[in-house]
Design a protein around this motif. Structure first.
Motif, PDB file in Angstrom:
ATOM      1  N   ILE A  73       5.579  -9.316   4.759  1.00 15.26           N
ATOM      2  CA  ILE A  73       5.837  -7.960   4.260  1.00 15.26           C
ATOM      3  C   ILE A  73       4.869  -7.616   3.133  1.00 15.26           C
ATOM      4  CG2 ILE A  73       7.535  -6.507   3.078  1.00 15.26           C
ATOM      5  CD1 ILE A  73       9.713  -8.014   4.579  1.00 15.26           C
ATOM      6  N   GLY A  74       4.522  -8.619   2.323  1.00 16.04           N
ATOM      7  CA  GLY A  74       3.612  -8.388   1.210  1.00 16.04           C
ATOM      8  C   GLY A  74       2.243  -7.880   1.635  1.00 16.04           C
ATOM      9  N   LYS A  75       1.839  -8.153   2.870  1.00 19.04           N
ATOM     10  CA  LYS A  75       0.547  -7.658   3.355  1.00 19.04           C
ATOM     11  C   LYS A  75       0.525  -6.142   3.498  1.00 19.04           C
ATOM     12  CE  LYS A  75      -0.604 -11.898   5.874  1.00 19.04           C
ATOM     13  NZ  LYS A  75      -0.951 -12.487   7.190  1.00 19.04           N
ATOM     14  N   GLU A  76       1.705  -5.526   3.576  1.00 16.43           N
ATOM     15  CA  GLU A  76       1.781  -4.074   3.715  1.00 16.43           C
ATOM     16  C   GLU A  76       1.832  -3.356   2.364  1.00 16.43           C
ATOM     17  OE1 GLU A  76       1.609  -2.619   6.752  1.00 16.43           O
ATOM     18  OE2 GLU A  76       1.280  -4.680   7.427  1.00 16.43           O
ATOM     19  N   VAL A  77       1.922  -4.111   1.267  1.00 22.98           N
ATOM     20  CA  VAL A  77       2.086  -3.496  -0.054  1.00 22.98           C
ATOM     21  C   VAL A  77       0.772  -2.871  -0.511  1.00 22.98           C
ATOM     22  CG1 VAL A  77       2.604  -3.933  -2.470  1.00 22.98           C
ATOM     23  CG2 VAL A  77       3.934  -5.075  -0.685  1.00 22.98           C
ATOM     24  N   ASP A  78       0.813  -1.586  -0.824  1.00 30.01           N
ATOM     25  CA  ASP A  78      -0.317  -0.891  -1.422  1.00 30.01           C
ATOM     26  C   ASP A  78      -0.123  -0.743  -2.933  1.00 30.01           C
ATOM     27  OD1 ASP A  78      -2.813   0.513  -1.219  1.00 30.01           O
ATOM     28  OD2 ASP A  78      -1.712   2.375  -1.534  1.00 30.01           O
ATOM     29  N   PHE A  79       1.126  -0.564  -3.332  1.00 27.48           N
ATOM     30  CA  PHE A  79       1.475  -0.539  -4.764  1.00 27.48           C
ATOM     31  C   PHE A  79       2.924  -0.992  -4.898  1.00 27.48           C
ATOM     32  CE2 PHE A  79       3.350   1.539  -8.476  1.00 27.48           C
ATOM     33  CZ  PHE A  79       2.495   1.091  -9.476  1.00 27.48           C
ATOM     34  N   LEU A  80       3.154  -2.001  -5.733  1.00 27.74           N
ATOM     35  CA  LEU A  80       4.494  -2.554  -5.910  1.00 27.74           C
ATOM     36  C   LEU A  80       5.210  -1.863  -7.063  1.00 27.74           C
ATOM     37  CD1 LEU A  80       6.608  -4.739  -5.138  1.00 27.74           C
ATOM     38  CD2 LEU A  80       5.534  -6.215  -6.846  1.00 27.74           C
ATOM     39  N   ASN A  81       6.358  -1.276  -6.771  1.00 25.01           N
ATOM     40  CA  ASN A  81       7.174  -0.653  -7.816  1.00 25.01           C
ATOM     41  C   ASN A  81       8.128  -1.649  -8.453  1.00 25.01           C
ATOM     42  OD1 ASN A  81       6.540   1.663  -5.733  1.00 25.01           O
ATOM     43  ND2 ASN A  81       6.961   2.660  -7.660  1.00 25.01           N
ATOM     44  N   SER A  82       8.858  -2.386  -7.638  1.00 23.95           N
ATOM     45  CA  SER A  82       9.820  -3.337  -8.177  1.00 23.95           C
ATOM     46  C   SER A  82      10.114  -4.416  -7.137  1.00 23.95           C
ATOM     47  CB  SER A  82      11.131  -2.630  -8.581  1.00 23.95           C
ATOM     48  OG  SER A  82      11.740  -2.035  -7.448  1.00 23.95           O
ATOM     49  N   ARG A  83      10.501  -5.580  -7.635  1.00 23.00           N
ATOM     50  CA  ARG A  83      10.879  -6.690  -6.774  1.00 23.00           C
ATOM     51  C   ARG A  83      11.980  -7.496  -7.444  1.00 23.00           C
ATOM     52  NH1 ARG A  83       8.275 -12.451  -6.733  1.00 23.00           N
ATOM     53  NH2 ARG A  83       9.601 -12.349  -8.566  1.00 23.00           N
TER      54      ARG A  83
END
Length: 298
Positions: free
Chosen positions: A140-150
């Motif tokens: 799923i991390g490969k789809e991240v363009d900008f991370l808001n929260s985890r």
């Protein structure tokens, strides 16, 4: 001759030098790209998502992640495929487009360009085997363009499950004693009814503990991932037909003149009909006038 040989060797040395530099630059570029992909895949990973080996502890793992993607629909498909690939399943998805503005621009007599500004987001809840949680999170991390929260949590429920199991055993032992007492000593109706109600309560409590343990086992075996994904505002241009206005259906000047002539004729007919309706008054007036001249003047 010696001068030409030295020149050739110098050119060869320069060529080898630049080729080495170019290969080093390409390797550095490939390394950077691999590093960026690896960092993106690990951005939502965590040691809390890793299943510990050789342990009797039971953990309920959950992950809540919100991030921006380049294309929500494509990322949703990849996430769902990855979930299915590793033995998981999707329990909820809510893909929706939010329109912020619509503009219509006339470009010709029969065409309009419709400009729509909208954003797309999706809320996804998936369940994956606890041993595959970290693997799925990396994909799923490969789809991240900008991370808001985890947010990733691992709650230890070992003692809670043990407590439920012990409560089940105690309840089962109490049930057996109550059943034996009913069979051997329960003679009066009131005593039997009270004992049966007590037995039913104990069985209900045992069933509750059983269901709680089954629910905990399910949460331990399958981790829950809740995702909130979105993308930048999108602008869509579409050419649509231009609907005719009411003026397009107005008749030409010839028809309008002809309609006016007919309307005038209808008015004239009504006037003549009105005059004809008044003929009795005309007859009375004429008779009165004749009588006046013939008799009164004499």
């Amino acid at each position: 001759m010696k001068t030409n040989t030295k020149t050739i060797f110098a050119l060869l040395a320069l060529g080898l030098f630049f080729s080495c530099k170019q290969s080093e630059a390409e390797e550095a570029s490939d390394y950077k790209s691999d590093t960026s992909v690896a960092s993106e895949s690990k951005v939502i990973s965590s040691s809390a998502a890793v299943e510990p080996k050789n342990t009797d502890r039971k953990f309920v793992r959950t992950a809540d992640v919100r991030f921006k993607v380049k294309n929500v629909i494509q990322s949703t498909t990849k996430i769902e495929d990855a979930t299915t690939k590793f033995g998981g399943f999707v329990t909820f998805t809510d893909l929706e487009s939010h329109i912020s503005d619509i503009e219509k621009t006339i470009i010709s007599q029969d065409s309009i360009v419709e400009t729509t500004k909208f954003t797309v987001d999706n809320s996804i809840t998936i369940r994956v085997p606890n041993t595959q949680l970290d693997t799925v999170l990396k994909l799923i991390g490969k789809e991240v363009d900008f991370l808001n929260s985890r947010k990733i949590s691992a709650n230890d429920v070992t003692l809670q499950m043990l407590s439920n199991t012990l409560a089940q055993k105690r309840s089962a032992s109490t049930e057996k004693r109550i059943e034996k007492a009913i069979d051997e000593k329960g003679k009066k109706l009131n005593q039997v009814i009270d004992a049966e109600e007590n037995l039913a309560t104990k069985k209900e409590q045992e069933d509750d503990k059983t269901l709680q343990n089954l629910s905990l086992k399910d949460q331990v075996n399958f981790s829950t991932i809740t995702l909130e994904i979105y993308q930048n505002q999108t602008v869509k241009h579409e050419v649509i037909p231009n609907e005719k206005s009411i003026n397009a259906y107005r008749p030409n000047i010839g028809w309008q003149v002809w309609d006016s002539f007919k309307s005038g004729w209808y008015i004239l007919e009504k006037i003549i009909s009105f005059i004809v309706v008044l003929w009795p008054f005309g007859v009375v007036g004429l008779v009165s006038w004749i009588g006046y001249r013939k008799f009164i003047k004499k």
